[in-house]
Structures are given as C-alpha cells and as structure tokens.
Design a protein around this motif. Structure first.
Motif, PDB file in Angstrom:
ATOM      1  N   THR A   1      -5.231   3.113   3.152  1.00 22.26           N
ATOM      2  CA  THR A   1      -4.704   1.754   3.287  1.00 22.26           C
ATOM      3  C   THR A   1      -5.541   0.712   2.552  1.00 22.26           C
ATOM      4  O   THR A   1      -5.068  -0.398   2.318  1.00 22.26           O
ATOM      5  CB  THR A   1      -4.593   1.371   4.770  1.00 22.26           C
ATOM      6  OG1 THR A   1      -5.874   1.521   5.392  1.00 22.26           O
ATOM      7  CG2 THR A   1      -3.577   2.265   5.483  1.00 22.26           C
TER       8      THR A   1
ATOM      9  N   ARG B   1      -9.363   5.376  11.425  1.00 20.18           N
ATOM     10  CA  ARG B   1     -10.432   4.750  10.638  1.00 20.18           C
ATOM     11  C   ARG B   1     -11.546   5.787  10.543  1.00 20.18           C
ATOM     12  O   ARG B   1     -12.457   5.828  11.357  1.00 20.18           O
ATOM     13  CB  ARG B   1     -10.892   3.475  11.363  1.00 20.18           C
ATOM     14  CG  ARG B   1     -11.952   2.655  10.676  1.00 20.18           C
ATOM     15  CD  ARG B   1     -12.223   1.403  11.512  1.00 20.18           C
ATOM     16  NE  ARG B   1     -13.267   0.566  10.932  1.00 20.18           N
ATOM     17  CZ  ARG B   1     -14.561   0.700  11.187  1.00 20.18           C
ATOM     18  NH1 ARG B   1     -14.963   1.659  12.018  1.00 20.18           N
ATOM     19  NH2 ARG B   1     -15.438  -0.120  10.626  1.00 20.18           N
TER      20      ARG B   1
ATOM     21  N   VAL C   1       0.347  10.627   3.625  1.00 25.97           N
ATOM     22  CA  VAL C   1      -0.981  10.076   3.919  1.00 25.97           C
ATOM     23  C   VAL C   1      -1.274   8.994   2.888  1.00 25.97           C
ATOM     24  O   VAL C   1      -1.113   9.218   1.685  1.00 25.97           O
ATOM     25  CB  VAL C   1      -2.075  11.167   3.877  1.00 25.97           C
ATOM     26  CG1 VAL C   1      -3.421  10.564   4.277  1.00 25.97           C
ATOM     27  CG2 VAL C   1      -1.719  12.334   4.785  1.00 25.97           C
ATOM     28  N   GLN C   2      -1.716   7.850   3.367  1.00 26.44           N
ATOM     29  CA  GLN C   2      -2.020   6.714   2.488  1.00 26.44           C
ATOM     30  C   GLN C   2      -3.396   6.167   2.835  1.00 26.44           C
ATOM     31  O   GLN C   2      -3.712   5.944   4.002  1.00 26.44           O
ATOM     32  CB  GLN C   2      -0.966   5.618   2.682  1.00 26.44           C
ATOM     33  CG  GLN C   2      -1.293   4.287   2.020  1.00 26.44           C
ATOM     34  CD  GLN C   2      -1.013   4.292   0.537  1.00 26.44           C
ATOM     35  OE1 GLN C   2       0.093   4.630   0.129  1.00 26.44           O
ATOM     36  NE2 GLN C   2      -1.997   3.906  -0.268  1.00 26.44           N
TER      37      GLN C   2
ATOM     38  N   PRO D   1     -10.069   4.252   5.639  1.00 31.87           N
ATOM     39  CA  PRO D   1      -8.934   3.989   6.527  1.00 31.87           C
ATOM     40  C   PRO D   1      -7.670   4.658   5.999  1.00 31.87           C
ATOM     41  O   PRO D   1      -7.356   4.586   4.811  1.00 31.87           O
ATOM     42  CB  PRO D   1      -8.806   2.461   6.478  1.00 31.87           C
ATOM     43  CG  PRO D   1      -9.335   2.081   5.131  1.00 31.87           C
ATOM     44  CD  PRO D   1     -10.379   3.101   4.767  1.00 31.87           C
ATOM     45  N   LEU D   2      -6.955   5.305   6.893  1.00 30.95           N
ATOM     46  CA  LEU D   2      -5.754   6.047   6.502  1.00 30.95           C
ATOM     47  C   LEU D   2      -4.558   5.622   7.351  1.00 30.95           C
ATOM     48  O   LEU D   2      -4.703   5.154   8.471  1.00 30.95           O
ATOM     49  CB  LEU D   2      -5.965   7.555   6.686  1.00 30.95           C
ATOM     50  CG  LEU D   2      -7.079   8.232   5.879  1.00 30.95           C
ATOM     51  CD1 LEU D   2      -7.187   9.704   6.284  1.00 30.95           C
ATOM     52  CD2 LEU D   2      -6.823   8.109   4.390  1.00 30.95           C
ATOM     53  N   ARG D   3      -3.390   5.847   6.791  1.00 31.87           N
ATOM     54  CA  ARG D   3      -2.145   5.778   7.546  1.00 31.87           C
ATOM     55  C   ARG D   3      -1.381   7.064   7.237  1.00 31.87           C
ATOM     56  O   ARG D   3      -1.192   7.410   6.078  1.00 31.87           O
ATOM     57  CB  ARG D   3      -1.309   4.562   7.148  1.00 31.87           C
ATOM     58  CG  ARG D   3       0.032   4.478   7.912  1.00 31.87           C
ATOM     59  CD  ARG D   3       0.910   3.348   7.385  1.00 31.87           C
ATOM     60  NE  ARG D   3       0.239   2.050   7.554  1.00 31.87           N
ATOM     61  CZ  ARG D   3      -0.090   1.257   6.541  1.00 31.87           C
ATOM     62  NH1 ARG D   3       0.177   1.614   5.294  1.00 31.87           N
ATOM     63  NH2 ARG D   3      -0.682   0.101   6.763  1.00 31.87           N
ATOM     64  N   TRP D   4      -0.972   7.793   8.288  1.00 29.87           N
ATOM     65  CA  TRP D   4      -0.284   9.054   8.041  1.00 29.87           C
ATOM     66  C   TRP D   4       0.927   9.185   8.949  1.00 29.87           C
ATOM     67  O   TRP D   4       1.008   8.568  10.017  1.00 29.87           O
ATOM     68  CB  TRP D   4      -1.230  10.242   8.255  1.00 29.87           C
ATOM     69  CG  TRP D   4      -1.651  10.426   9.686  1.00 29.87           C
ATOM     70  CD1 TRP D   4      -2.677   9.805  10.324  1.00 29.87           C
ATOM     71  CD2 TRP D   4      -1.033  11.274  10.659  1.00 29.87           C
ATOM     72  NE1 TRP D   4      -2.749  10.214  11.643  1.00 29.87           N
ATOM     73  CE2 TRP D   4      -1.749  11.123  11.873  1.00 29.87           C
ATOM     74  CE3 TRP D   4       0.042  12.155  10.626  1.00 29.87           C
ATOM     75  CZ2 TRP D   4      -1.417  11.810  13.031  1.00 29.87           C
ATOM     76  CZ3 TRP D   4       0.379  12.850  11.784  1.00 29.87           C
ATOM     77  CH2 TRP D   4      -0.346  12.677  12.965  1.00 29.87           C
ATOM     78  N   SER D   5       1.864  10.006   8.520  1.00 31.26           N
ATOM     79  CA  SER D   5       3.043  10.303   9.344  1.00 31.26           C
ATOM     80  C   SER D   5       3.535  11.705   9.031  1.00 31.26           C
ATOM     81  O   SER D   5       3.393  12.199   7.908  1.00 31.26           O
ATOM     82  CB  SER D   5       4.158   9.282   9.095  1.00 31.26           C
ATOM     83  OG  SER D   5       4.661   9.395   7.770  1.00 31.26           O
TER      84      SER D   5
ATOM     85  N   HIS E   1       2.301  10.293  14.030  1.00 26.88           N
ATOM     86  CA  HIS E   1       1.785   9.332  13.055  1.00 26.88           C
ATOM     87  C   HIS E   1       0.501   8.727  13.593  1.00 26.88           C
ATOM     88  O   HIS E   1       0.154   8.882  14.780  1.00 26.88           O
ATOM     89  CB  HIS E   1       2.811   8.226  12.779  1.00 26.88           C
ATOM     90  CG  HIS E   1       3.152   7.400  13.981  1.00 26.88           C
ATOM     91  ND1 HIS E   1       2.475   6.249  14.316  1.00 26.88           N
ATOM     92  CD2 HIS E   1       4.090   7.590  14.961  1.00 26.88           C
ATOM     93  CE1 HIS E   1       2.971   5.752  15.427  1.00 26.88           C
ATOM     94  NE2 HIS E   1       3.954   6.539  15.852  1.00 26.88           N
ATOM     95  N   GLY E   2      -0.206   8.016  12.726  1.00 26.28           N
ATOM     96  CA  GLY E   2      -1.431   7.362  13.160  1.00 26.28           C
ATOM     97  C   GLY E   2      -2.063   6.570  12.039  1.00 26.28           C
ATOM     98  O   GLY E   2      -1.663   6.674  10.879  1.00 26.28           O
ATOM     99  N   GLU E   3      -3.071   5.768  12.406  1.00 25.63           N
ATOM    100  CA  GLU E   3      -3.826   4.975  11.435  1.00 25.63           C
ATOM    101  C   GLU E   3      -5.313   5.109  11.765  1.00 25.63           C
ATOM    102  O   GLU E   3      -5.942   4.167  12.270  1.00 25.63           O
ATOM    103  CB  GLU E   3      -3.379   3.516  11.458  1.00 25.63           C
ATOM    104  CG  GLU E   3      -1.956   3.308  10.976  1.00 25.63           C
ATOM    105  CD  GLU E   3      -1.624   1.846  10.731  1.00 25.63           C
ATOM    106  OE1 GLU E   3      -2.548   1.062  10.420  1.00 25.63           O
ATOM    107  OE2 GLU E   3      -0.434   1.493  10.850  1.00 25.63           O
TER     108      GLU E   3
END
Length: 227
Positions: free
Chosen positions: A157, A124, A154-155, A104-108, A120-122
């Motif tokens: 999560t 899976r 990018v993280q 799972p990622l979170r990016w912007s 941006h987005g999250e």
C-alpha cells in the motif's frame, strides 16, 4: 513333494501380490501427500520498494490453516545490512515505532469463479519470523478456506524505498504442525509412519527375492531330474 512345492508356489505368489499392493499403496501415498502439501503459491515476486502488486491464481487442496509470507532474498554481500533493516528497532522521538522497516500490505482471497471474497486483511508487517542461508521471512497473514481455485491479490500500500534492490517474494503454504483437516493429519502421520514402514518393505522385498530365487532353483532342478 510336488504337493508341498505347489503349496509353496501358491503361497509365494500370494505374498508377491500382497507386496505389490503394499508397494503401490506406498508410492500412491507419497504422490498424494506431496500434492496435498505442495505450496499453493511459491516464490512469486512483488516489487514492494515501488508499491507493487501481485495477482495470482492459486489452488487450495484442503480446508486447513494457511499462511502468507514475505520472503526477502539475502544479497551476496549484504546479509547483516538486510537483517538490521528488517529487524532492528526503528525509533522516533525516543519511542520504538516498529521492529525493522515496515512493509504495509493489503491482500484478499476470492473464489476464482464467483469472485466472492473469502478472506482479506491489511497487515503492517515488521520484524523477522525465520531465516535460512539465503532468505529472511516475515509472516504477513493467515487464513482458512474450502478446497478449490482462488484469486489472491496482494498490494504494497506504500512504497518501501529502503528495500530497493532486495528481491522480495510471496509464498502461501500450510502452517507446520497446525493442521486442521483430516487430509493433512493423515499426510503428517503417514510420513512419520513411513519412517518405520520403509525398512520393513525393503526387508520384505529381500526375503521375497530370496524365496523367489529358491523356488526357481528348486523348479529347475526338478525339471532336470530324470523321470
């Protein structure tokens, strides 16, 4: 005879000048296309096993469709294990919950100067989209933005301990065959056209070399001839 020779020499100089312009344009196009199609971000590491993050400054060269990918480097003796880990169905209570282990990622993506977020987005991420001899790929996201400098964050999560010891990278690049700007259209079309133009340039170079050599030989003989 001298008038004919002079006309031939002027024609040869014109042909050489035209060839030089064409050759410089060909070289210039190659540099331009390489710069345009260069990946804004290539092989940037992210420690997804420990819930790591990435913070990078990137440059977009055209308003086009870009994709963000996760790359997993295949260990020397673990190709099949990694493939199964990334692609085999994961089941829970008899139901498939994912295709391979989920990252799972979170990016912007934000403007470098103003900080304004433009995408941006999250996602899976799961499954496999492509592979090569030493890498498995997953597409994580896609976006479009005007040309300029941006900050990409990018993280992961959640930690993904299943991928401990697996080198994971992030790439950002143009989507092949999905261009939406005139620059990339010209780059793709130009490279295709060069497949046919390059042999013609080589033939022209050989012909001009032959004519130049012939002109030099004729001029030398004329200078050596008795008055």
């Amino acid at each position: 005879m001298r008038a004919t020779t002079g006309t031939f020499s002027r024609g040869l100089r014109f042909a050489l000048a035209a060839f030089a312009i064409a050759l410089l344009a060909r070289i210039g196009f190659e540099f331009w296309a390489d710069d345009l199609q260069a990946q804004p971000l290539e092989d940037a590491p992210i420690a997804v096993a420990g819930g790591g993050a990435l913070d990078a400054r990137i440059r977009l060269r055209a308003r086009d469709s870009y994709r963000l990918q996760l790359l997993f480097v295949i260990p020397a003796d673990g190709r099949e294990r990694l493939r199964n880990l990334l692609a085999e169905p994961v089941r829970r209570d008899g139901q498939q919950v994912s295709e391979g282990v989920v990252v799972p990622l979170r990016w912007s993506l934000s403007e470098a100067d103003s900080g304004r977020v433009v995408a941006h987005g999250e996602p899976r991420t799961e499954g496999l989209d492509a592979w090569s001899g030493d890498t498995f790929w997953r597409e994580a996201a896609s976006f479009a933005a005007p040309p300029g400098w941006y900050r990409l964050r990018v993280q992961a999560t959640q930690p993904v301990p299943e991928l401990a010891g697996v080198t994971t990278l992030i790439n950002v690049g143009l989507r092949p065959k999905a261009s939406s700007s005139w620059q990339t259209e010209w780059a793709w079309f130009g490279r295709l056209l060069c497949v046919f133009l390059d042999p013609l340039l080589m033939l022209a170079a050989l012909l001009l070399a032959w004519f130049a050599g012939r002109s030099w030989w004729v001029a030398r003989r004329a200078a050596a001839a008795p008055a």
